[in-house]
Design a protein around this motif. Structure first.
Motif, PDB file in Angstrom:
ATOM      1  N   PRO A   1     -15.125  -2.287   8.588  1.00  0.00           N
ATOM      2  CA  PRO A   1     -14.970  -3.733   8.783  1.00  0.00           C
ATOM      3  C   PRO A   1     -15.848  -4.497   7.805  1.00  0.00           C
ATOM      4  O   PRO A   1     -16.870  -5.068   8.169  1.00  0.00           O
TER       5      PRO A   1
ATOM      6  N   ARG B   1     -12.106 -10.525  -1.904  1.00  0.00           N
ATOM      7  CA  ARG B   1     -11.842 -10.755  -0.478  1.00  0.00           C
ATOM      8  C   ARG B   1     -10.629  -9.980  -0.010  1.00  0.00           C
ATOM      9  O   ARG B   1     -10.609  -9.420   1.081  1.00  0.00           O
TER      10      ARG B   1
ATOM     11  N   LEU C   1       0.864  -1.177   0.000  1.00  0.00           N
ATOM     12  CA  LEU C   1       0.000   0.000   0.000  1.00  0.00           C
ATOM     13  C   LEU C   1       0.900   1.227   0.000  1.00  0.00           C
ATOM     14  O   LEU C   1       1.886   1.237   0.707  1.00  0.00           O
TER      15      LEU C   1
ATOM     16  N   ASN D   1     -10.330  -6.418   2.541  1.00  0.00           N
ATOM     17  CA  ASN D   1      -9.751  -6.688   3.855  1.00  0.00           C
ATOM     18  C   ASN D   1      -9.752  -5.405   4.691  1.00  0.00           C
ATOM     19  O   ASN D   1      -9.443  -4.328   4.197  1.00  0.00           O
ATOM     20  N   GLU D   2     -10.087  -5.566   5.984  1.00  0.00           N
ATOM     21  CA  GLU D   2     -10.268  -4.359   6.806  1.00  0.00           C
ATOM     22  C   GLU D   2      -8.958  -3.588   6.996  1.00  0.00           C
ATOM     23  O   GLU D   2      -8.910  -2.374   6.836  1.00  0.00           O
ATOM     24  N   GLN D   3      -7.887  -4.302   7.351  1.00  0.00           N
ATOM     25  CA  GLN D   3      -6.645  -3.609   7.684  1.00  0.00           C
ATOM     26  C   GLN D   3      -5.810  -3.274   6.453  1.00  0.00           C
ATOM     27  O   GLN D   3      -5.189  -2.223   6.374  1.00  0.00           O
ATOM     28  N   PHE D   4      -5.762  -4.217   5.506  1.00  0.00           N
ATOM     29  CA  PHE D   4      -4.767  -4.094   4.458  1.00  0.00           C
ATOM     30  C   PHE D   4      -5.381  -4.042   3.067  1.00  0.00           C
ATOM     31  O   PHE D   4      -4.677  -4.114   2.077  1.00  0.00           O
ATOM     32  N   GLY D   5      -6.682  -3.925   3.002  1.00  0.00           N
ATOM     33  CA  GLY D   5      -7.332  -3.944   1.700  1.00  0.00           C
ATOM     34  C   GLY D   5      -7.236  -2.611   0.978  1.00  0.00           C
ATOM     35  O   GLY D   5      -7.128  -1.545   1.587  1.00  0.00           O
TER      36      GLY D   5
ATOM     37  N   LEU E   1      -9.348  -7.302  -1.578  1.00  0.00           N
ATOM     38  CA  LEU E   1      -9.573  -5.863  -1.745  1.00  0.00           C
ATOM     39  C   LEU E   1     -10.363  -5.289  -0.573  1.00  0.00           C
ATOM     40  O   LEU E   1     -10.176  -4.139  -0.200  1.00  0.00           O
TER      41      LEU E   1
ATOM     42  N   LYS F   1     -20.170 -19.024  12.973  1.00  0.00           N
ATOM     43  CA  LYS F   1     -21.022 -17.932  12.515  1.00  0.00           C
ATOM     44  C   LYS F   1     -21.283 -16.929  13.627  1.00  0.00           C
ATOM     45  O   LYS F   1     -21.679 -15.808  13.348  1.00  0.00           O
TER      46      LYS F   1
ATOM     47  N   LEU G   1     -15.777  -7.372   5.926  1.00  0.00           N
ATOM     48  CA  LEU G   1     -16.148  -8.785   5.896  1.00  0.00           C
ATOM     49  C   LEU G   1     -16.469  -9.351   7.266  1.00  0.00           C
ATOM     50  O   LEU G   1     -16.769 -10.531   7.401  1.00  0.00           O
ATOM     51  N   THR G   2     -16.393  -8.543   8.300  1.00  0.00           N
ATOM     52  CA  THR G   2     -16.525  -9.091   9.642  1.00  0.00           C
ATOM     53  C   THR G   2     -17.711  -8.531  10.408  1.00  0.00           C
ATOM     54  O   THR G   2     -17.881  -8.847  11.574  1.00  0.00           O
ATOM     55  N   THR G   3     -18.518  -7.709   9.776  1.00  0.00           N
ATOM     56  CA  THR G   3     -19.742  -7.258  10.430  1.00  0.00           C
ATOM     57  C   THR G   3     -20.917  -7.591   9.507  1.00  0.00           C
ATOM     58  O   THR G   3     -20.745  -7.662   8.291  1.00  0.00           O
ATOM     59  N   PRO G   4     -22.090  -7.795  10.087  1.00  0.00           N
ATOM     60  CA  PRO G   4     -23.231  -8.190   9.252  1.00  0.00           C
ATOM     61  C   PRO G   4     -23.503  -7.199   8.124  1.00  0.00           C
ATOM     62  O   PRO G   4     -23.639  -7.600   6.965  1.00  0.00           O
TER      63      PRO G   4
ATOM     64  N   PRO H   1     -20.769 -12.920   8.850  1.00  0.00           N
ATOM     65  CA  PRO H   1     -20.830 -13.370  10.242  1.00  0.00           C
ATOM     66  C   PRO H   1     -22.278 -13.561  10.705  1.00  0.00           C
ATOM     67  O   PRO H   1     -23.166 -12.904  10.174  1.00  0.00           O
TER      68      PRO H   1
ATOM     69  N   GLU I   1     -11.819 -12.838  10.150  1.00  0.00           N
ATOM     70  CA  GLU I   1     -12.579 -13.214   8.961  1.00  0.00           C
ATOM     71  C   GLU I   1     -12.854 -14.699   9.020  1.00  0.00           C
ATOM     72  O   GLU I   1     -12.065 -15.464   9.555  1.00  0.00           O
TER      73      GLU I   1
ATOM     74  N   TRP J   1      -8.020   1.510   1.940  1.00  0.00           N
ATOM     75  CA  TRP J   1      -6.922   2.451   1.747  1.00  0.00           C
ATOM     76  C   TRP J   1      -7.421   3.690   0.999  1.00  0.00           C
ATOM     77  O   TRP J   1      -7.129   4.820   1.376  1.00  0.00           O
TER      78      TRP J   1
END
Lengths: 293, 473, 324
Positions: free
Chosen positions: C179, C156, A62, C160-164, C158, B441, C181-184, C271, B296, C168
């Motif tokens: 977040p 997936r 990045l 990513n929360e931290q490094f996608g 692209l 899940k 992919l990790t929140t509904p 999730p 994830e 950015w």
């Protein structure tokens, strides 16, 4: 789209003559918006390409890089070590090719029957054919699986090909296509006293080719990328198609490398890209045909 | 007139072209018939001993030397190894079940802890009679293998598999990131509080483009090692009676002999245990304070790249990771491995794998010969030349395996079993797929919201697990 | 529906083709022997399709319905359980949530897909240099040639929360890391975005075809009447395009109802159950838990719902679709 009195034109339009005198704001705005859309569409693909050409430790660079300035091909070598890409492509080509050909032929025949031949129960039968489009493949996969087992075809490419040949959508397209052909053709033929078969063979069959091409291209595109049925129907990796092989590159427990995975993705794009370059014109012409040529 | 002639000619050549095309398609179909019908796959339909492993054909080829050695020993038994590609073990078991459904089950399957009880309960044949018969030959194997690994394959007093390889969830850390934060190598008995402090120090040293604790949401190395460290689990763990025949004959003198049983049992959900809440709350705290990521779901193929590019401080993984990091360009001093932090206990989580004989196997004696051979030191050295996993034999986890690839403290791998004999397997009852889904899940929701959301997530986990365990398969 | 078909004599023919649920003019002779031989030819032509569908679709559907009344795990023999499977399915909160997810997904994804495709098609079809038009058309069509599985794989990363890469870019605009992919909410958004990203090109092409079939005189007449810009599209394009819109929406809905690859690879349904779709539940209960009866019961319910939706769509279309 603010100020214009332009017509929606589908001919190859000339560059607007006015643009020399004052900027055509409508055109500029449209091109800017379309460019944004095009960048959003192609950007992820460019990123995939450039990341696949970087070493694994560079893969999360990045700010992102969208052009592979210093290509590193080790990930590609790794893909070839891990997967028999040639076999995957061969399998995908065999499966999709035979499905496409099968669909073109059967859909053309059935479509013609529904469009141009008279028989009892035509409407009802056509409705049934259409209705099958709505049944998700997941609903029928288990009985189809058992059927395939009964035919002794478990874990073969034929198990993917045979059930995909009868096509409701293709039949629908071909029927619409035949209905769209001018009727006087057939009238001329029938005045000549031609039998229905002769009418089909000498008048309609040759005209059907562009319609069949659309059916074939759509079938190819859909089945080339198909994931669910191969996931269930094939077990041996010798019978895997491309999408399945790629997913398995991700590796168990995070041991896979993103660059390797993306290299696999890029490799799988190449055959589709070649098809795209050749098929695109035909498909676009097919879908937009009749626009004043 | 010329027009008519050319028209006819064109018609003719068109027909020829179409005819040629049709003939070509038919010809191609006929030529590729062996491929279409799968009859070109070697060994298909013959009666050789078929062995299914998870992996690619490259993995199958890697076993060729072992097969050759086996054939020299048993020229009468023909063996074929079938590599089955899968994203994870669940996916692999789906494929095996599909083969059963297709009427073409393999004779021997390489099964990991995740599926051990599913196979033991429904599909596999116990090894007891063979072990009794060949006890003299097998003593050397059990001598070299920790009983915890063996117990993971006990089910209701019978043994179904011999452990071949295994991995515990240890803690990998990036030495550079530790150095930048002024941290030393953690003590063997570091606690969850020490761990948190270390993460905070790393966060301070590198505020951006870095995550002190990276973890993924899966059965191995996700939330379970933390539950074990806190002396609890998301399922109630009990043991069944029996198995003394094995322990008495092979592990009579082992210091942990009296811990051993007839196998693990997970019959009830345990997500409402206060310690489960406490554990999730700890992880939620890490996420909230930016010390750990929201996990994830799934494999996490980003992990190697992220870790190798120094973007991750710590992450749970086992001996399997060494080769991958080596290939991604990490030097042996760039990282190291430590025990998982201590909480109420320092019980670790491990997963192991080995061959199971299918009930439907045509020649079970031959299958046992393969298993017995595979357990020999000779075969295991052929199968595990690289640290892509941890061999079950203690004597093989040695200097030579890790030379030039790291980590410096590779001894941690097997010490996890020797020093912490209560270390236990991944909880995986026969209903593993449903149980795994029920756990996974709800994890992300539990650790990424407020306390209320955590409570709700654990409640729904408890309910989902209840449903999952009620299922028959 | 006329728009997918190359035609010589539009637009009259177009209207006819659109109503094509009723067959068009029979093309060959009307004599008794003619009809007889037509019937023969028809059945010969239909045989492969009808037999194939019977074998690979209709029989399996019937088998599915039967299977829904049994408990069966493939390993042991099936046992008849009456309506137990249906009762269990209806009570299962996961099944309920996944059906609601599917419906929500269809509404949002189809609306986005059609809206985007229509707007882009209109913009592309107005005057511009030919090479640019070709470029845009190809660009928008491009994602269609990729497999949903491989698209999901790279998306997936692209997201990513931290490094996608996505976060950015957002961070450049001062937006804190999402977040995805990790929140509904985030994962539902990603599944929808990735799905629409890949599929809008198909609707786009259909709309291009539809726009091309609108005769220019209509616009000339409209502009004489003083309709310009927006109004022109609202009063001329939209009504004349409605047959295409019907086709595009029927196809988009049918395909969105069956969404599987994207959530399977992107989020595995999580999730929670936030991205679990109806067909994923069928897959999980059949092939991961070996509850084939239960899976069939879910499948039967889903099929009934899909048929009801499609029927409703055609009902509605009678009121809103404009035929020339």
């Amino acid at each position: 789209m603010t100020t214009t009195t332009e017509r929606v034109s589908t001919r190859t339009p000339a560059v607007p003559a006015r643009s020399r005198r004052r900027p055509n704001w409508n055109l500029v705005l449209r091109i800017v918006l379309l460019m944004i859309a095009a960048v959003l569409t192609l950007g992820p693909v460019m990123w995939t390409l450039s990341t696949s050409l970087r070493s694994p430790s560079e893969s999360f660079k990045l700010p992102p890089s969208f052009f592979p300035w210093n290509p590193d091909f080790t990930s590609y070598a790794q893909v070839f070590r891990q997967l028999d890409i040639v076999l995957l492509v061969l399998n995908s080509a065999l499966v999709t090719g035979l499905i496409a050909v099968g669909q073109m032929v059967t859909a053309a025949m059935a479509g013609y029957a529904f469009a141009n031949l008279k028989f009892r129960g035509r409407g009802a039968l056509f409705s049934i054919v259409l209705a099958t489009m709505m049944v998700p493949v997941q609903v029928t996969i288990v009985p189809v699986f058992m059927l395939i087992r009964g035919m002794g075809l478990s874990d073969t490419l034929l198990a993917l090909i045979l059930p995909a040949i009868p096509t409701a959508f293709g039949t629908f397209l071909m029927r619409q296509y035949f209905l769209g052909l001018p009727t006087d053709l057939a009238e001329a033929a029938s005045i000549d006293g031609a039998s229905p078969w002769r009418t089909f063979r000498s008048v309609y069959a040759p005209l059907a080719v562009p319609g069949m091409a659309i059916v074939g291209i759509l079938a190819f595109n859909f089945h080339w990328n198909e994931f669910f049925r191969p996931l269930i129907m094939t077990i041996s990796e010798q019978n895997f198609t491309l999408p399945l092989g790629l997913v398995s590159l991700q590796g168990n427990l995070g041991t896979g490398s993103i660059s390797v995975v993306l290299a696999g993705v890029v490799l799988s794009m190449i055959p589709a890209l070649v098809g795209f370059i050749f098929g695109q014109r035909a498909l676009q012409d097919g879908l937009t045909a009749g626009s004043g040529k | 007139m010329t027009g008519a002639t050319t028209g006819r000619l064109r018609e003719l050549s068109r027909r020829t072209a179409l005819g040629a095309l049709g003939a070509g398609i038919v010809g191609a179909t006929v030529a590729s018939w062996p491929r279409l019908s799968g009859s070109d796959i070697p060994g298909r339909g013959d009666n050789s001993l078929s062995i299914a492993i998870m992996g690619t054909s490259a993995d199958a080829a890697a076993r060729q030397r072992a097969i050759d050695a086996f054939t020299r020993l048993h020229p009468d038994i023909r063996v074929k190894v079938q590599a089955i590609q899968a994203v994870d073990w669940k996916d692999f078991f789906t494929k095996i079940l599909t083969m059963v459904a297709a009427g073409t089950p393999p004779d021997v399957v390489y099964v990991a802890t995740e599926g051990a009880q599913l196979f033991a309960d429904k599909l596999a044949h116990p090894l007891d009679e063979y072990l009794r018969r060949d006890a003299a030959d097998m003593a050397e194997f059990f001598d070299d293998v920790h009983p915890s690994l063996v117990e993971a394959f006990m089910y209701k007093g019978s043994l179904f598999q011999l452990p071949m390889d295994w991995n515990a969830a240890n803690m990998y850390y990036n030495t550079t990131a530790f150095g930048q934060a002024g941290l030393e190598r953690p003590a063997d008995d570091w606690t969850n509080v020490d761990f948190r402090n270390n993460l905070a120090a790393m966060r301070k040293a590198r505020p951006s483009d870095f995550t002190p604790y990276y973890w993924t949401n899966r059965l191995f190395g996700g939330v379970v090692p933390w539950l074990y460290a806190n002396d609890t689990s998301f399922l109630k763990e009990t043991r069944s009676a029996g198995g003394d025949w094995l322990w008495d004959s092979f592990y009579a003198n082992d210091p942990s002999r009296n811990l051993r049983s007839g196998g693990y049992q997970w019959l009830e959900p345990n997500a409402d245990d206060p310690r489960v809440f406490e554990t999730f709350d700890y992880l939620r705290g890490l996420v909230k304070d930016g010390l750990g990521v929201r996990p994830e779901e799934g494999g996490g193929s980003s992990l190697v790249g992220l870790f190798a590019s120094n973007r991750i401080g710590t992450t749970p993984a086992g001996g399997y990771w060494v080769q991958g990091l080596h290939e991604a360009g990490m030097k042996e001093n760039d990282y190291d491995v430590a025990f998982f932090p201590k909480w109420r206990s320092q019980r670790h989580q491990f997963g192991t794998a080995g061959y199971a004989i299918m009930k439907t196997a045509k020649d079970k004696d031959a299958a046992w010969e393969w298993i017995k051979f595979s357990a020999s030191r000779e075969a295991m050295e052929l199968i595990f030349p690289n640290p892509v996993t941890t061999p079950a034999r203690r004597s093989m986890v040695n200097e030579a395996l890790y030379a030039g690839k790291g980590p410096a403290h590779w001894k941690v791998f097997y010490d996890t079993l020797d020093k912490y004999p209560t270390t236990g397997p991944i909880p995986a009852p026969p209903q593993q797929a449903a149980v795994e889904t029920a756990l996974m899940k709800n994890v992300s929701l539990a650790v990424s919201g407020d306390e209320r959301q955590l409570k709700q997530a654990l409640e729904s986990m408890q309910r989902d697990l209840e449903l999952a365990l009620r299922r028959q398969s | 529906m006329s728009t997918t078909i190359p035609r010589r004599d539009r637009p009259k023919q177009a209207a006819k083709a659109v109503k094509a649920v009723k067959p068009g003019t029979p093309a060959t002779s009307q004599t008794a022997s003619g009809r007889h031989s037509q019937r023969w030819l028809a059945w010969i032509f239909l045989a492969p399709t009808i037999l194939g569908m019977g074998l690979f679709t209709l029989v399996p559907i019937a088998a599915s319905v039967v299977l829904a009344f049994f408990r069966w795990d493939i390993i042991s023999a099936p046992t008849f359980v009456g309506f137990d499977n249906f009762a269990e399915v209806v009570q299962d909160p996961t099944v309920r949530v996944s059906f609601l997810n599917t419906i929500a997904f269809v509404i949002v994804a189809v609306a986005l897909q059609l809206g985007l495709a229509l707007a882009l098609a209109v913009m592309v079809q107005e005057k511009m240099p030919a090479w640019l038009r070709t470029f845009f058309r190809s660009a928008f069509f491009f994602p269609l040639i990729l497999s949903a599985a491989s698209v999901s794989i790279f998306m997936r990363y692209l997201f990513n929360e931290q490094f996608g890469v996505v976060n950015w870019f957002l961070s450049l605009a001062g937006i804190p890391a999402v977040p995805w992919l990790t929140t509904p909410g985030g994962s539902a958004a990603v599944v929808i975005l990735v799905y629409v990203w890949q599929n809008f090109g198909f609707s786009f092409l259909l709309f291009i075809g539809g726009l091309a079939s609108i005769p220019m005189e209509t616009y000339e007449a409209a502009s004489l009447d003083g309709a310009t810009g927006w109004r022109k599209h609202v009063y001329v394009t939209l009504p004349l395009l409605s047959p295409t819109t019907l086709l595009a929406s029927v196809m988009a809905i049918i395909s969105a109802l069956q969404v599987f690859d994207q959530p399977y690879v992107l989020t595995r349904g999580g999730p929670g159950d936030s991205t679990r779709t109806a067909v994923m539940v069928i897959f999980e209960s059949a092939f991961q838990r070996l509850e084939f009866g239960e899976a069939s019961a879910i499948g039967v319910i889903l099929t009934l719902i899909i048929m009801a939706i499609t029927a409703a769509q055609f009902r509605l279309s009678k009121r809103f679709v404009f035929y020339q």
